[in-house]
Design a protein around this motif. Sequence first.
Motif, PDB file in Angstrom:
ATOM      1  N   CYS A  77     -14.517  27.012 -12.116  1.00  0.00           N
ATOM      2  CA  CYS A  77     -14.471  26.922 -13.588  1.00  0.00           C
ATOM      3  C   CYS A  77     -15.787  26.361 -14.132  1.00  0.00           C
ATOM      4  N   VAL A 108      -7.649  23.354  -5.237  1.00  0.00           N
ATOM      5  CA  VAL A 108      -7.827  22.827  -6.602  1.00  0.00           C
ATOM      6  C   VAL A 108      -9.300  22.506  -6.846  1.00  0.00           C
ATOM      7  N   TYR A 109      -9.947  21.871  -5.853  1.00  0.00           N
ATOM      8  CA  TYR A 109     -11.359  21.511  -6.044  1.00  0.00           C
ATOM      9  C   TYR A 109     -12.230  22.764  -6.169  1.00  0.00           C
ATOM     10  N   ASP A 160       1.282  10.199   0.965  1.00  0.00           N
ATOM     11  CA  ASP A 160       2.217  11.256   0.594  1.00  0.00           C
ATOM     12  C   ASP A 160       1.655  12.599   1.074  1.00  0.00           C
ATOM     13  N   ASP A 177      -0.462  14.855   1.329  1.00  0.00           N
ATOM     14  CA  ASP A 177      -1.796  14.940   0.761  1.00  0.00           C
ATOM     15  C   ASP A 177      -2.301  16.371   0.642  1.00  0.00           C
ATOM     16  N   TRP A 228      -5.190  20.859  -2.082  1.00  0.00           N
ATOM     17  CA  TRP A 228      -6.177  20.158  -2.915  1.00  0.00           C
ATOM     18  C   TRP A 228      -7.556  20.787  -2.761  1.00  0.00           C
ATOM     19  N   PHE A 235     -11.204  25.578  -7.341  1.00  0.00           N
ATOM     20  CA  PHE A 235     -10.880  26.111  -8.670  1.00  0.00           C
ATOM     21  C   PHE A 235     -11.697  25.389  -9.748  1.00  0.00           C
ATOM     22  N   VAL A 236     -11.756  24.047  -9.669  1.00  0.00           N
ATOM     23  CA  VAL A 236     -12.531  23.262 -10.645  1.00  0.00           C
ATOM     24  C   VAL A 236     -14.003  23.642 -10.570  1.00  0.00           C
ATOM     25  N   PHE A 237     -14.522  23.755  -9.341  1.00  0.00           N
ATOM     26  CA  PHE A 237     -15.929  24.122  -9.175  1.00  0.00           C
ATOM     27  C   PHE A 237     -16.183  25.531  -9.742  1.00  0.00           C
ATOM     28  N   PRO A 276       0.829  -1.201   0.000  1.00  0.00           N
ATOM     29  CA  PRO A 276       0.000   0.000   0.000  1.00  0.00           C
ATOM     30  C   PRO A 276       0.860   1.246   0.000  1.00  0.00           C
ATOM     31  N   GLU A 277       0.344   2.271  -0.645  1.00  0.00           N
ATOM     32  CA  GLU A 277       1.107   3.512  -0.754  1.00  0.00           C
ATOM     33  C   GLU A 277       1.152   4.218   0.602  1.00  0.00           C
ATOM     34  N   THR A 305      -0.231  20.353  -3.333  1.00  0.00           N
ATOM     35  CA  THR A 305      -0.413  19.942  -4.730  1.00  0.00           C
ATOM     36  C   THR A 305       0.895  19.974  -5.510  1.00  0.00           C
ATOM     37  N   GLY A 306       1.898  20.664  -4.991  1.00  0.00           N
ATOM     38  CA  GLY A 306       3.142  20.835  -5.728  1.00  0.00           C
ATOM     39  C   GLY A 306       3.007  21.842  -6.853  1.00  0.00           C
ATOM     40  N   LEU A 307       1.890  22.514  -6.920  1.00  0.00           N
ATOM     41  CA  LEU A 307       1.662  23.526  -7.964  1.00  0.00           C
ATOM     42  C   LEU A 307       1.957  24.910  -7.388  1.00  0.00           C
TER      43      LEU A 307
END
Lengths: 574, 48
Positions: free
Chosen positions: B32, B25-26, B9, B11, B22, B28-30, B5-6, B14-16
């Motif tokens: 958009c 990011v969500y 990381d 979490d 995150w 931002f998506v919403f 199992p991973e 985002t590394g952006l």
Amino acid sequence: MNVLDWIVLLGTMVGIAAYGAWHTRHTDHLDTYLKGNKTTGWFTIGLSVLATQASAITFLSIPGQGFESGVGFVQNYFGLPLALIIVCAVFLPIYRKLGVYTSYEFLGKRFDGKTRLLGAGLFLVQRGLAAGVTIYAPAIILCTVLGWRLDLTIIGTGLLVIVYTVTGGSAAVSLTQKWQVGVIFAGMVTAFVVLVSKFPADLGLGGAAHLAGALGKLEAVDWSLDPAKRYTVWSGVFGGLFLSLSYFGTDQSQVQRYIGGASLRESRLGLVFNALVKIPMQFFILLLGALVFVFYQFQPAPVFHNRVEWQRHAQGAHGETFRALEEKHAGLHQAKQARIAEWQAARAGGDPAAVAAARTALVVADAATNAVRAEAKRALLAADPHAPVKDSDYVFISFIVAQLPHGVVGLLVAVMIAAALGSKAGELNALGTTSTIDFWRHFRPLAAHDERRNVRVAKWFTAFWGVFAIGFALFAGFAENLIEAINILGSIFYGVVLGLFLVAFFLKKVGGTAVFWGAVAAQTLIFALFFLRQRYPVLDFSYLWYNLIGCAACMLFSLILQALLPANHANSRQ
Amino acid sequence: MNPPPETPDNDSSTGLPWPRTWRGVYLFVFGCFVLVVIALTLFARYFA
């Protein structure tokens, strides 16, 4: 198609398949074979997810949908970005944390073996049958228009996808899908540019959009609350949310595309990429169809776009009826062209009252040509009750073959084949993986330690499903209604499968026995709703709602059963 | 045998350059998505 078209078509399709198979030929670890390379980045994952969802029918039927009904179909995708946010935040981290190969393996870890087999079994039935349609549906259209042999097209495309999918597994699928999406984007943009260049000089893209809008083709958004309307913002957001959540979150053909990858971050970004591009992409394809509609307003337009089917009847016993319909349509089409000229002149004059009057006359003229098209379909059915009367799927490919230059025709046919291969490869990869992990390895746990044997078994299962799909596609030619039945099948099962997963994620107190029988009861309810819809008109609503009802029923029944079951059953685990 | 199992990381990052979380990011998506729906509504009205 001429030699140049064939060179473009075979060069791209065989070249991509050979490249994928060659680059991944040494894949002999089960983890790599089923999940792909550990270095796969977000862009490849994103394109792979996109290619698996966008089948050839997307590029054949959706422009036809834009041509026939306008761009309102885009609302069907409104639930998709919201669903992908939920998949990124909830589903994906758990799949990666548990290190599962399939989403159904997660059900086994959370509940028990029988619930895992139920989820995997529903997937194999539904996706196994759909895999045949993924090949058959575009093949029948391409073969009708291009005069190819249907059996050879099905076998040829089927074998091509089997070769690289069996050879390299998930890594080959992702690699080839990346290039196939490149061909698809290049082809669609080329088609758009050529189409716009063919509009009359005084019209331009803006004028074409105004004409399409005047004839009701650009009504992208409908805020109506009327449940009888097929495409509205609400059915798209709510029905589409559950459909997309089920498809992207639980369907192994999608889960497998993002479950591997370099890290959780790369997988998430791949899904975010899809959440951002999918609605604009679908809108672009629909707009292309609406613009093809405008193109035909300035050209002689056929009364029925499946010309082969039409000619077959026009040369038969009822030929006179068909020729009379053609003449009637041609006359009305010319009259409509005169109304378009008047509307353009009114717009140039700038008088709003004159524009409104000209537009009303134009809409009436358009309705008259549509009435003749409907009459033509009735004539076809009268001549042959089994005649395919849905001609919108033939609009875009007929436009490509008749209007685009050689070379571009080959590229656009390559778009259709690339889309078919990409989605087919994702399906075969998932079917092979689920058969290996959830059935073969589940019943033969000792074999789990032999990596090479597991890879061999996965390859055999993948090949089996490929051959099954070819066989089914060849058989599907005898049962036209089967395609619609299989599309409905997806909506019937998706809601309950999603319910299983939502119970797993959010209803922590519910155990395996309760969710298993809750799912069986919910599936029975959906079957009852489906079969009783013709007897009780109140039940005859859009299939999209089955996703929501099936999901809600599964969760509710699971909670009720959990409360009723004795403690030793209620807490059952594998 | 399943792969290990991973390990969780980072979490929350985002590394952006932007958005850094995150949740961002969500959102931002919403955002958009809302903008696309508004744009399509205006598009439909303009060409109606």
